[in-house]
Motif scaffolding. Structure first.
Motif, mmCIF file in Angstrom:
data_model
loop_
_atom_site.group_PDB
_atom_site.id
_atom_site.type_symbol
_atom_site.label_atom_id
_atom_site.label_comp_id
_atom_site.label_asym_id
_atom_site.label_seq_id
_atom_site.Cartn_x
_atom_site.Cartn_y
_atom_site.Cartn_z
ATOM 1 N N ASP A 54 39.335 43.348 48.842
ATOM 2 C CA ASP A 54 38.185 43.397 49.745
ATOM 3 C C ASP A 54 38.698 43.703 51.139
ATOM 4 O O ASP A 54 39.877 44.034 51.317
ATOM 5 N N TYR A 55 37.860 43.610 52.150
ATOM 6 C CA TYR A 55 38.288 43.982 53.490
ATOM 7 C C TYR A 55 39.302 42.997 54.067
ATOM 8 O O TYR A 55 39.988 43.299 55.054
ATOM 9 N N VAL A 56 39.422 41.810 53.450
ATOM 10 C CA VAL A 56 40.410 40.837 53.917
ATOM 11 C C VAL A 56 41.797 41.180 53.398
ATOM 12 O O VAL A 56 42.800 40.991 54.085
ATOM 13 N N GLY A 57 41.842 41.699 52.172
ATOM 14 C CA GLY A 57 43.132 42.022 51.589
ATOM 15 C C GLY A 57 43.061 42.075 50.080
ATOM 16 O O GLY A 57 41.997 42.252 49.486
ATOM 17 N N ASP A 103 42.645 36.839 32.093
ATOM 18 C CA ASP A 103 41.683 36.234 31.170
ATOM 19 C C ASP A 103 40.513 35.586 31.891
ATOM 20 O O ASP A 103 39.655 34.974 31.254
ATOM 21 N N LYS A 104 40.453 35.708 33.221
ATOM 22 C CA LYS A 104 39.346 35.125 33.988
ATOM 23 C C LYS A 104 38.342 36.205 34.376
ATOM 24 O O LYS A 104 38.693 37.367 34.585
ATOM 25 N N LEU A 105 37.096 35.790 34.511
ATOM 26 C CA LEU A 105 36.012 36.744 34.758
ATOM 27 C C LEU A 105 35.561 36.778 36.209
ATOM 28 O O LEU A 105 34.720 37.610 36.564
ATOM 29 N N TYR A 106 36.080 35.912 37.043
ATOM 30 C CA TYR A 106 35.671 35.950 38.444
ATOM 31 C C TYR A 106 36.376 37.094 39.162
ATOM 32 O O TYR A 106 37.315 37.712 38.640
ATOM 33 N N GLY A 107 35.925 37.366 40.388
ATOM 34 C CA GLY A 107 36.486 38.464 41.160
ATOM 35 C C GLY A 107 36.922 38.016 42.533
ATOM 36 O O GLY A 107 37.028 36.811 42.828
ATOM 37 N N VAL A 108 37.153 38.976 43.405
ATOM 38 C CA VAL A 108 37.737 38.701 44.705
ATOM 39 C C VAL A 108 36.840 37.805 45.561
ATOM 40 O O VAL A 108 37.332 36.926 46.286
#
Length: 470
Positions: free
Chosen positions: A14-17, A24-29
């Motif tokens: 993302d814009y932070v880095g 195996d995880k489904l979450y994102g930045v």
């Protein structure tokens, strides 16, 4: 091999880095940012299944409404719906990592759900998580939505669901008090005011008062629960509905009714729905009232069961556990004490909810996470606490009939019952003699020939029945 070439992680930016995410995880930045910055409590957004399910239901019906509105392809919709089903089944809980009490005004929560649903949808379509070729968290899962309308909508849906279980427990407790009122209907009892002897009554009448109160608590909770059926879905960021197709709002409520079985409705004024959380002040207020009212009953039970020798001892509570680590044989009223302590926590939660409702600014209230945290906590405490109180305490209460009768007949409370038969002046004179001689009023009257004990008991029996017409 560099860190970024590892096969067990993927990389999102993302814009932070750049961040690394286990493969195996489904979450994102966005979820990672929320987790890193805002993890302050021990609970995640998956802790309360009703909240997790409500958020997934909002994303589910949004996908269907977006399909109806022509802004989402059928394949994308189907994949999103399938992912939502898996979230509701609890299969994605380990990827719902954002703190329930996160301070981003709900944005981190919303994006955690968006990313998990998008990545699971990606898998359904044969793609790896993180690339978002077919389903994007913002462009597809969150289309026609904003955190500002989805979060409070999910909060209301979850609270509505959780209150159903609480109301059922309150009603069961009321029925248990009804049963005790019947069980104790014929037991004469010393009524007290200001902790002083007052008038004759029946022990069953005392419990009928508890039953009536508890039935009323259930009714009031059901009434305020119904106020949660108005949702801000479709208002998007501030209430204008900008960003959603014209047909979206009508469609989303239609699908929500089918999926939940509840007739949720759009608000009369979308701006009001986005700006204000007064309904949660009312919900929390009823939770506070419920807890405080039941704590009053619990306090009564501790007093009436006090003893066994040095206290009142008119009630016998079930012996749940040892009461002391040093005093052998001591048994404490731990279940009533737990109800009283529980009320302190619920009352504190209500203060937090009131402050959060007041602190909303302009078009939204960004303190919804603390409202969710405190309201869910209160409902959970009450639901579990009432169940244990009913099953382990109230259901097993017994009365010491002899002690109830002795306390009544030995007290000055019988004087009031005798006034209609003997007159105030005569009873007052005999009562003063009773105090001076340290003997019971009934004994003095029988010795003086004023009234036999049997006649006095008839008067006491009569005084313990209601005098008003049904």
């Amino acid at each position: 091999m560099s860190t970024f070439d590892r096969l067990d992680v993927r990389v999102e930016q993302d814009y932070v880095g750049t961040v690394q995410i286990p493969a195996d995880k489904l979450y994102g930045v966005n979820s990672v940012r929320g987790f890193d910055n805002l993890s302050i409590s021990p609970l995640t957004v998956a802790h309360y299944p009703a909240f997790r399910d409500a958020f997934a239901q909002c994303k589910w019906v949004a996908a269907l409404a977006n399909l109806d509105s022509g802004v989402l392809a059928a394949t994308q919709c189907e994949a999103i719906v399938s992912a939502c089903r898996e979230v509701i089944a609890g299969h994605c809980d380990d990827s719902l990592i954002v703190d329930l009490l996160e301070g981003s005004g709900g944005t981190s929560t919303n994006m955690n759900f968006n990313e998990v649903i998008a990545n699971r949808a990606q898998q359904f379509l044969g793609h790896a998580p993180g690339a978002y070729e077919s389903v994007h968290p913002n462009d597809h899962v969150n289309i026609s939505q904003s955190t500002n309308d989805v979060y409070p909508a999910a909060l209301k849906i979850a609270t509505y669901a959780m209150l159903g279980g609480l109301i059922a427990e309150v009603e069961k407790l009321a029925l248990q008090f009804d049963a005790k009122a019947g069980q104790f209907a014929d037991i004469l009892h010393l009524g007290r005011t200001c902790l002083q002897d007052a008038q004759p009554m029946r022990l069953g009448q005392l419990f009928s008062g508890y039953a009536s109160l508890t039935h009323r608590l259930a009714v009031e909770l059901a009434t305020v629960r119904d106020k949660l059926r108005t949702l801000p879905l479709g208002g998007t960021a501030i209430g204008t509905g900008f960003g959603a197709p014209a047909a979206y709002r009508k469609a989303v409520y239609r699908h929500l009714g089918v999926i939940t079985g509840v007739d949720y409705q759009a608000p009369d004024n979308a701006f009001d729905a986005m700006q204000n959380m007064d309904v949660f002040s009312r919900v929390s207020g009823e939770l506070r009232t419920c807890s405080a009212s039941l704590a009053k009953i619990a306090t009564d039970l501790t007093k009436l069961s006090s003893g066994p020798v040095g206290g009142i001892g008119e009630l016998k509570l079930p012996e749940a556990q040892a009461g002391s680590s040093i005093m052998p044989g001591k048994v404490n009223p731990v279940l009533p004490m737990a109800m009283i302590q529980l009320s302190f926590a619920v009352i504190g939660n209500d203060v937090a909810v009131a402050q959060a409702a007041q602190a909303g600014e302009l078009e939204i209230n960004h303190f919804e996470p603390v409202v969710a945290s405190r309201v869910f906590d209160s409902i959970t405490l009450l639901t579990r606490g009432i169940q244990r109180f009913r099953e382990k305490c109230v259901a097993g209460i017994q009365a010491d009939e002899a002690r109830n009768l002795a306390h009544l007949t030995d007290s000055m409370a019988v004087a009031t019952a005798l006034v209609p038969e003997l007159g105030y002046a005569k009873v007052s004179k005999l009562a003063r003699q009773s105090v001076q001689e340290g003997r019971t009023l009934l004994a003095i009257m029988e010795e003086s020939g004023v009234m036999t004990r049997a006649e006095a008991m008839t008067a006491i029996e009569k005084a313990s029945h209601p005098v008003f017409e049904a």
